[in-house]
Design a protein around this motif. Structure first.
Motif, PDB file in Angstrom:
ATOM      1  N   GLU A  17       0.822  -1.210   0.000  1.00 50.52           N
ATOM      2  CA  GLU A  17       0.000   0.000   0.000  1.00 50.52           C
ATOM      3  C   GLU A  17       0.855   1.258   0.000  1.00 50.52           C
ATOM      4  OE1 GLU A  17      -3.220   0.063  -0.576  1.00 50.52           O
ATOM      5  OE2 GLU A  17      -3.091  -2.127  -0.725  1.00 50.52           O
ATOM      6  N   LEU A  18       1.993   1.227   0.680  1.00 48.56           N
ATOM      7  CA  LEU A  18       2.900   2.365   0.650  1.00 48.56           C
ATOM      8  C   LEU A  18       3.490   2.540  -0.751  1.00 48.56           C
ATOM      9  CD1 LEU A  18       4.753   1.909   4.071  1.00 48.56           C
ATOM     10  CD2 LEU A  18       2.987   3.606   3.506  1.00 48.56           C
ATOM     11  N   PRO A 227     -11.825   0.374   1.745  1.00 43.81           N
ATOM     12  CA  PRO A 227     -11.895  -0.428   0.514  1.00 43.81           C
ATOM     13  C   PRO A 227     -10.537  -0.737  -0.102  1.00 43.81           C
ATOM     14  CG  PRO A 227     -13.571   1.286   0.500  1.00 43.81           C
ATOM     15  CD  PRO A 227     -12.699   1.556   1.696  1.00 43.81           C
ATOM     16  N   GLN A 228      -9.572   0.154   0.075  1.00 45.82           N
ATOM     17  CA  GLN A 228      -8.248  -0.084  -0.509  1.00 45.82           C
ATOM     18  C   GLN A 228      -7.578  -1.322   0.067  1.00 45.82           C
ATOM     19  OE1 GLN A 228      -9.475   2.765   0.670  1.00 45.82           O
ATOM     20  NE2 GLN A 228      -8.461   4.565  -0.192  1.00 45.82           N
ATOM     21  N   ASP A 230      -9.188  -4.187   0.804  1.00 43.12           N
ATOM     22  CA  ASP A 230      -9.926  -5.405   0.487  1.00 43.12           C
ATOM     23  C   ASP A 230      -8.980  -6.409  -0.182  1.00 43.12           C
ATOM     24  OD1 ASP A 230     -12.077  -4.018   1.414  1.00 43.12           O
ATOM     25  OD2 ASP A 230     -13.191  -3.998  -0.479  1.00 43.12           O
ATOM     26  N   THR A 231      -9.338  -7.682  -0.073  1.00 44.01           N
ATOM     27  CA  THR A 231      -8.540  -8.750  -0.681  1.00 44.01           C
ATOM     28  C   THR A 231      -9.477  -9.836  -1.186  1.00 44.01           C
ATOM     29  OG1 THR A 231      -6.748  -8.347   0.908  1.00 44.01           O
ATOM     30  CG2 THR A 231      -6.666 -10.406  -0.326  1.00 44.01           C
ATOM     31  N   VAL A 232      -9.128 -10.428  -2.306  1.00 41.41           N
ATOM     32  CA  VAL A 232      -9.864 -11.579  -2.841  1.00 41.41           C
ATOM     33  C   VAL A 232      -8.957 -12.797  -2.800  1.00 41.41           C
ATOM     34  CG1 VAL A 232     -10.886 -12.618  -4.905  1.00 41.41           C
ATOM     35  CG2 VAL A 232     -11.368 -10.239  -4.342  1.00 41.41           C
ATOM     36  N   LEU A 233      -9.507 -13.910  -2.303  1.00 41.35           N
ATOM     37  CA  LEU A 233      -8.832 -15.193  -2.404  1.00 41.35           C
ATOM     38  C   LEU A 233      -9.546 -15.990  -3.483  1.00 41.35           C
ATOM     39  CD1 LEU A 233      -6.932 -17.494  -1.616  1.00 41.35           C
ATOM     40  CD2 LEU A 233      -8.544 -18.115   0.199  1.00 41.35           C
ATOM     41  N   ASP A 244      -5.277  -8.095  -4.878  1.00 37.20           N
ATOM     42  CA  ASP A 244      -5.637  -6.820  -4.250  1.00 37.20           C
ATOM     43  C   ASP A 244      -5.531  -5.633  -5.193  1.00 37.20           C
ATOM     44  OD1 ASP A 244      -2.863  -6.030  -4.331  1.00 37.20           O
ATOM     45  OD2 ASP A 244      -2.523  -7.164  -2.491  1.00 37.20           O
ATOM     46  N   ALA A 245      -5.291  -5.864  -6.478  1.00 37.91           N
ATOM     47  CA  ALA A 245      -5.269  -4.761  -7.436  1.00 37.91           C
ATOM     48  C   ALA A 245      -6.685  -4.191  -7.566  1.00 37.91           C
ATOM     49  CB  ALA A 245      -4.763  -5.236  -8.788  1.00 37.91           C
ATOM     50  N   GLU A 246      -6.785  -2.897  -7.778  1.00 34.16           N
ATOM     51  CA  GLU A 246      -8.097  -2.242  -7.819  1.00 34.16           C
ATOM     52  C   GLU A 246      -9.005  -2.854  -8.880  1.00 34.16           C
ATOM     53  OE1 GLU A 246      -7.678   1.964  -8.172  1.00 34.16           O
ATOM     54  OE2 GLU A 246      -6.403   2.146  -6.401  1.00 34.16           O
TER      55      GLU A 246
END
Length: 280
Positions: A17-18, A227-228, A230-233, A244-246
């Protein structure tokens, strides 16, 4: 700060994120390091989670990158200052690293959503069902491995009730007999019991629904405090991938919205599961 010997998924995500903040500011690693007055290697190590970062440094980086999202910055500061070890660390080197990463994500989530077509969602499985699944793994697991992984999954289930949980389950998953008819009946009754929790919702996609072309992979969508984060498995036969890409997050939010549109409502789903129980 000294380099870490083990980098957790959450520490790695902070670095990611940084890096995203830097890239949105249009700065290369070299340019950012020069502007901040630090070595490029130190900035790089921070962005991959190899070294920790202080709350003050996070705010300094956010300011240098012209990030005015105060809520996001506060969350990143909280991530940077976490020191407590999660319960899942007891299982490090005893279960696959991906299991630890998922448990950590679930612990810090504000909402969990999942779609399963062939298996009962992990957080809704009975111990009997869990053991049957791990027993049928190829290559075969040892008895000790089955025991450890079963205990780990049961421990993960403690998150239910602490966060919002929505499971969309295809009828196929509810009918597959991992053990036998009696075990399947106990599993369905367990799902019904869990669905009575105020923060748990179970929705069934029946075989007879029109227009359902299916989704070929199981999904877990983990909503973070912003929301930034959020993560999908997304699972496949070769393992799971954390996304985790937008663009990926946007895509899978839409996929889950579509799947939920095909599913029965909560009450109708409970009635449907009761009907399946009576058939066993």
């Amino acid at each position: 700060m000294p380099a870490r010997s083990v980098i957790t998924a959450r520490q790695e995500r902070l670095g990611v994120e940084l890096r995203k903040l830097r890239e949105r500011a249009g700065l290369s690693g070299r340019e950012a390091a020069r502007a901040l007055g630090i070595a490029e290697t130190k900035l790089s190590s921070t962005e991959v989670g190899r070294v920790g970062v202080s709350a003050e440094r996070v705010r300094h980086l956010a300011s240098a990158y012209a990030c005015d999202d105060a809520e996001l910055v506060d969350v990143l500061v909280a991530m940077a200052t976490e020191r407590a070890r999660g319960w899942w660390e007891e299982y490090r080197e005893r279960v696959p690293t991906g299991y630890l990463d998922l448990a950590e994500l679930e612990c810090h989530a504000v909402e969990l959503r999942t779609f399963q077509c062939m298996h009962i969602p992990a957080l809704l499985q009975t111990e009997e069902q869990i053991r049957a699944i791990f027993t049928s793994t190829v290559p075969k697991l040892t008895e000790e491995e089955i025991e450890v992984r079963t205990r780990f999954r049961l421990r993960r289930q403690e998150v239910l009730g602490a966060v919002g949980y929505t499971a969309v389950v295809h009828e196929a998953a509810l009918r597959i007999r991992a053990v036998d008819a009696r075990a399947t009946r106990r599993q369905l009754l367990h799902i019904l019991k869990q669905s009575e929790r105020p923060q748990v919702a179970v929705h069934v996609v029946p075989f007879g629904v029109d227009g359902f072309a299916g989704v070929d992979i199981p999904l877990v969508y983990v909503s973070g405090p912003v929301p930034q984060l959020d993560t999908v498995l997304a699972d496949n036969q070769h393992g799971g991938a954390f996304l985790d890409a937008e663009a990926q997050l946007s895509r899978y939010r839409e996929v889950l919205r579509m799947l939920e549109g095909f599913a029965l409502g909560a009450v109708e789903s409970r009635d449907f599961i009761h009907h399946l129980v009576r058939q066993l």
